[in-house]
Scaffold this active site. Structure first.
Site, PDB file in Angstrom:
ATOM      1  N   SER A  65       0.851  -1.187   0.000  1.00 44.03           N
ATOM      2  CA  SER A  65       0.000   0.000   0.000  1.00 44.03           C
ATOM      3  C   SER A  65       0.886   1.236   0.000  1.00 44.03           C
ATOM      4  O   SER A  65       1.999   1.211   0.544  1.00 44.03           O
ATOM      5  CB  SER A  65      -0.874   0.007   1.253  1.00 44.03           C
ATOM      6  OG  SER A  65      -1.530   1.257   1.420  1.00 44.03           O
ATOM      7  N   TYR A  78      -2.204  -1.049  10.329  1.00 42.94           N
ATOM      8  CA  TYR A  78      -2.237  -1.321   8.889  1.00 42.94           C
ATOM      9  C   TYR A  78      -1.046  -0.649   8.201  1.00 42.94           C
ATOM     10  O   TYR A  78      -0.318  -1.272   7.429  1.00 42.94           O
ATOM     11  CB  TYR A  78      -3.553  -0.821   8.289  1.00 42.94           C
ATOM     12  CG  TYR A  78      -3.661  -1.058   6.801  1.00 42.94           C
ATOM     13  CD1 TYR A  78      -4.080  -2.293   6.313  1.00 42.94           C
ATOM     14  CD2 TYR A  78      -3.322  -0.065   5.894  1.00 42.94           C
ATOM     15  CE1 TYR A  78      -4.171  -2.524   4.938  1.00 42.94           C
ATOM     16  CE2 TYR A  78      -3.407  -0.282   4.526  1.00 42.94           C
ATOM     17  CZ  TYR A  78      -3.838  -1.517   4.059  1.00 42.94           C
ATOM     18  OH  TYR A  78      -3.916  -1.735   2.708  1.00 42.94           O
TER      19      TYR A  78
END
Length: 179
Positions: A65, A78
């Site tokens: 990401s 995350y």
């Protein structure tokens, strides 16, 4: 692993696209981190490396990401696991150099999937997302060019800005997301 090999005995490509994303307010103390083990293990592990190394041609594709490059404070675990996956993928590529296993690091921005979709809507956020097809196309182009790091869309800007003005881009990105 047993299921994958039983169902796909000629498996030679692993696409690691697992992810759990939880909004966490670290000021809430220890309770805020409950459930973090599942988020960490899901986001960071899943490699069939011994099997892949036995193949004449193979690949590991880790989907990370842009938040592994520039984190968002509201989703710290995350962001941290995606940063760890980015580092892990780089180390894996280095260790597997000279073998039959190619290692790719796909770094998309927010993708229009179920991950955090409901929570974004509830917060009234209209995050700019890319389609899964756009990520797949960017990866396919990189695969054909044997380009190991695949920065998709605005992540190209995050990569550049994280090197040139890391505090500025961190502050700017985090000003767009409510804590």
């Amino acid at each position: 692993m047993a299921w994958a090999l039983r169902e796909h005995p000629n498996l030679n490509v692993l696409i690691n696209n697992a992810g759990i994303q939880r909004r966490i307010d670290l000021r809430a103390g220890e309770e805020a981190l409950t459930g973090g083990d599942a988020e960490i293990s899901t986001n960071l592990t899943a490699v069939l490396l011994p099997v892949l190394q036995s193949r004449p041609a193979a690949a590991v594709v880790n989907v990370g990401s842009g938040l592994g490059i520039v984190p968002v404070a509201a989703i710290p675990v995350y962001s941290a696991t995606k940063a760890a996956l980015h580092a892990y993928t780089r180390c894996l590529r280095h260790q597997l150099r000279g073998t039959s296993v190619r290692v790719f690091d796909v770094l998309p921005p927010a993708v229009d999937t179920e991950l955090d979709q409901g929570a974004r809507a509830a917060r009234g956020e209209t995050a700019r997302t890319v389609s899964p097809e756009a990520v797949a196309e960017a990866f396919w182009q990189a695969w054909c060019r044997d380009q190991p790091v695949v920065a998709v869309g605005m992540v190209k800007v995050l990569l550049c800005m994280s090197r040139l003005a890391p505090d500025f881009i961190f502050t700017k990105l985090n000003s767009l997301v409510k804590l």
